[in-house]
Design a protein around this motif. Structure first.
Motif, mmCIF file in Angstrom:
data_model
loop_
_atom_site.group_PDB
_atom_site.id
_atom_site.type_symbol
_atom_site.label_atom_id
_atom_site.label_comp_id
_atom_site.label_asym_id
_atom_site.label_seq_id
_atom_site.Cartn_x
_atom_site.Cartn_y
_atom_site.Cartn_z
ATOM 1 N N PHE A 179 10.289 44.403 22.970
ATOM 2 C CA PHE A 179 9.923 43.822 21.837
ATOM 3 C C PHE A 179 10.467 42.291 21.722
ATOM 4 O O PHE A 179 11.390 41.796 22.281
ATOM 5 C CB PHE A 179 11.004 44.657 20.937
ATOM 6 C CG PHE A 179 10.513 46.194 20.618
ATOM 7 C CD1 PHE A 179 9.718 46.294 19.474
ATOM 8 C CD2 PHE A 179 10.878 46.948 21.676
ATOM 9 C CE1 PHE A 179 9.404 47.966 19.456
ATOM 10 C CE2 PHE A 179 10.676 48.235 21.457
ATOM 11 C CZ PHE A 179 9.600 48.819 20.391
ATOM 12 N N GLY A 222 1.936 41.054 23.499
ATOM 13 C CA GLY A 222 1.512 42.461 23.000
ATOM 14 C C GLY A 222 0.303 42.492 22.055
ATOM 15 O O GLY A 222 -0.124 43.639 21.751
ATOM 16 N N SER A 223 -0.166 41.315 21.771
ATOM 17 C CA SER A 223 -1.302 41.460 20.555
ATOM 18 C C SER A 223 -2.063 40.141 20.615
ATOM 19 O O SER A 223 -1.351 39.224 21.040
ATOM 20 C CB SER A 223 -0.873 41.888 19.309
ATOM 21 O OG SER A 223 -1.982 41.884 18.122
ATOM 22 N N GLU A 268 1.542 41.294 14.142
ATOM 23 C CA GLU A 268 1.812 42.573 14.709
ATOM 24 C C GLU A 268 3.117 42.739 15.698
ATOM 25 O O GLU A 268 3.717 43.674 15.481
ATOM 26 C CB GLU A 268 0.858 43.302 15.608
ATOM 27 C CG GLU A 268 -0.606 43.823 15.023
ATOM 28 C CD GLU A 268 -1.626 44.280 15.700
ATOM 29 O OE1 GLU A 268 -2.292 45.126 15.090
ATOM 30 O OE2 GLU A 268 -1.809 44.123 16.823
ATOM 31 N N VAL A 269 3.365 41.590 16.032
ATOM 32 C CA VAL A 269 4.094 41.636 17.190
ATOM 33 C C VAL A 269 5.465 40.496 17.106
ATOM 34 O O VAL A 269 6.533 40.659 17.726
ATOM 35 C CB VAL A 269 3.663 41.289 18.588
ATOM 36 C CG1 VAL A 269 2.671 42.360 19.091
ATOM 37 C CG2 VAL A 269 2.834 39.769 18.778
ATOM 38 N N LYS A 286 8.925 44.987 15.048
ATOM 39 C CA LYS A 286 7.605 44.697 15.360
ATOM 40 C C LYS A 286 7.126 45.667 16.595
ATOM 41 O O LYS A 286 7.798 46.338 17.294
ATOM 42 C CB LYS A 286 7.448 43.103 15.674
ATOM 43 C CG LYS A 286 7.572 42.326 14.316
ATOM 44 C CD LYS A 286 6.565 42.622 13.518
ATOM 45 C CE LYS A 286 6.663 41.539 12.164
ATOM 46 N NZ LYS A 286 5.639 41.579 10.991
ATOM 47 N N LYS A 287 5.612 45.702 16.657
ATOM 48 C CA LYS A 287 5.336 46.039 17.719
ATOM 49 C C LYS A 287 5.664 45.708 19.131
ATOM 50 O O LYS A 287 5.633 44.420 19.310
ATOM 51 C CB LYS A 287 3.522 46.174 17.523
ATOM 52 C CG LYS A 287 2.850 46.790 18.712
ATOM 53 C CD LYS A 287 1.199 46.480 18.396
ATOM 54 C CE LYS A 287 0.323 47.069 19.678
ATOM 55 N NZ LYS A 287 -1.164 46.835 19.316
ATOM 56 N N PRO A 288 5.519 46.592 20.150
ATOM 57 C CA PRO A 288 6.177 46.030 21.596
ATOM 58 C C PRO A 288 4.665 45.454 22.196
ATOM 59 O O PRO A 288 3.938 45.960 21.870
ATOM 60 C CB PRO A 288 6.946 47.278 22.243
ATOM 61 C CG PRO A 288 6.114 48.491 21.433
ATOM 62 C CD PRO A 288 5.813 48.025 20.034
ATOM 63 N N ASN A 289 5.294 44.834 23.493
ATOM 64 C CA ASN A 289 4.120 44.582 24.343
ATOM 65 C C ASN A 289 3.778 45.663 25.385
ATOM 66 O O ASN A 289 4.175 46.726 25.115
ATOM 67 C CB ASN A 289 4.241 43.351 25.123
ATOM 68 C CG ASN A 289 5.376 43.365 26.124
ATOM 69 O OD1 ASN A 289 5.882 44.387 26.523
ATOM 70 N ND2 ASN A 289 5.577 42.490 26.765
#
Length: 297
Positions: free
Chosen positions: A216, A184-185, A190-191, A208-211
């Motif tokens: 997640f 995802g990053s 971030e992830v 955290k941020k998903p892909n």
């Protein structure tokens, strides 16, 4: 006269005691027998059977809200092809060679399986880091298979552990992939929960941020067991369409199984999206959990 009277009185008292004891013994015998018959009758009665069945099934069922959440969190991964493995200088022999793989569609869990669902089905939770919405950990691959069997019975669905190829495809974003080095990053912070920010423990899922697919924690937090046996030759020898390395007809044998995704104790390099490792299917570790897939049919 005194002695004969005393002797007679003693005899009367003795006879009364014997009679009283006899009555008490008979009463207790009748009560115990009656109680035994009542218990026997109860277990044979429909009410007794319903009570026993309810108690036995309670831990195998999900509440309606849990079932709704579980199904809502299964994400469709559309069929497609991708590059599995890596020829990067950071890739080890176990991650080489990079090769093309094609997969049919499947559903995968948006989150690592959480402890509330596991405990509801299994009736126990021995996770090191406990909270309802934390990923279940300290469970073996065999424990996961039993959980999945019970879950399938409770839901009527076909859940499973992902094959390594399914896991890798989903982690890279499926057919929406942007080629990130983490899931995802390109910025691991971030992830992922990893050695640089996790404070040596796992965390609740989904923080955290998903892909690209909305999944997640596919980098960091917990390593995740896959269905495949761990082999350093698998990438060279496995088929390219829906590949699986292992014996699906004999899953109960002791074997080293693939784990993917990295974990909270591992460095950024060790959490790269193509990294893979293995653990025996009877081991239970604080940094290993799992994620469900579900058949599209």
């Amino acid at each position: 006269m005194y002695k004969p009277y005393q002797s007679s009185l003693s005899s009367v008292f003795l006879l009364r005691s014997i009679f009283t004891l006899s009555l008490v013994t008979s009463f207790l015998s009748i009560s115990i027998s009656a109680k035994a018959e009542n218990i026997k009758a109860l277990t044979k009665s429909p009410a007794g059977k319903v009570e026993a069945t309810t108690k036995q099934q309670r831990q195998f069922l999900l509440t309606k809200p849990m079932l709704s959440d579980l199904m809502a969190n299964m994400v469709l991964v559309e069929a497609g092809s991708f590059t599995m493995g890596s020829d990067s200088p950071l890739a080890r022999k176990r991650e080489q060679p990079a090769h093309q793989v094609t997969l049919d569609s499947f559903y995968i869990g948006k989150y690592e399986l959480t402890q509330d669902i596991f405990e509801q089905i299994m009736g126990w939770n021995y996770s090191y880091f406990t909270c309802d919405k934390c990923a279940v950990n300290n469970v073996s691959w065999f424990n996961m298979q039993l959980f999945i069997k019970r879950l399938n019975t409770a839901t009527g669905k076909t859940f499973s552990l992902p094959t390594e190829a399914q896991w890798a495809y989903a982690a890279k974003g499926g057919n929406k992939s942007k080629g990130y080095q983490y899931s995802g990053s390109n910025d691991i912070n971030e992830v992922a929960w990893f050695a640089g920010n996790a404070k040596n423990k796992s965390h609740p899922v989904g923080l955290k941020k998903p892909n690209e697919l909305g999944l997640f924690d596919m980098t960091g937090n917990l390593w995740e067991f896959c269905l495949d046996d761990m082999s350093r030759k698998a990438y060279s020898l496995a088929e390219n369409h829906n590949p699986f390395w292992g014996d699906k007809d004999n899953l109960t044998r002791k074997a080293m199984k693939v784990i993917r995704g990295g974990g909270y104790e591992f460095s950024a390099t060790e959490n790269l999206v193509f990294m893979r490792d293995g653990a025996t299917n009877n081991v239970r570790m604080a940094d290993i959990g799992f994620r469900l897939i579900m058949s599209k049919n």
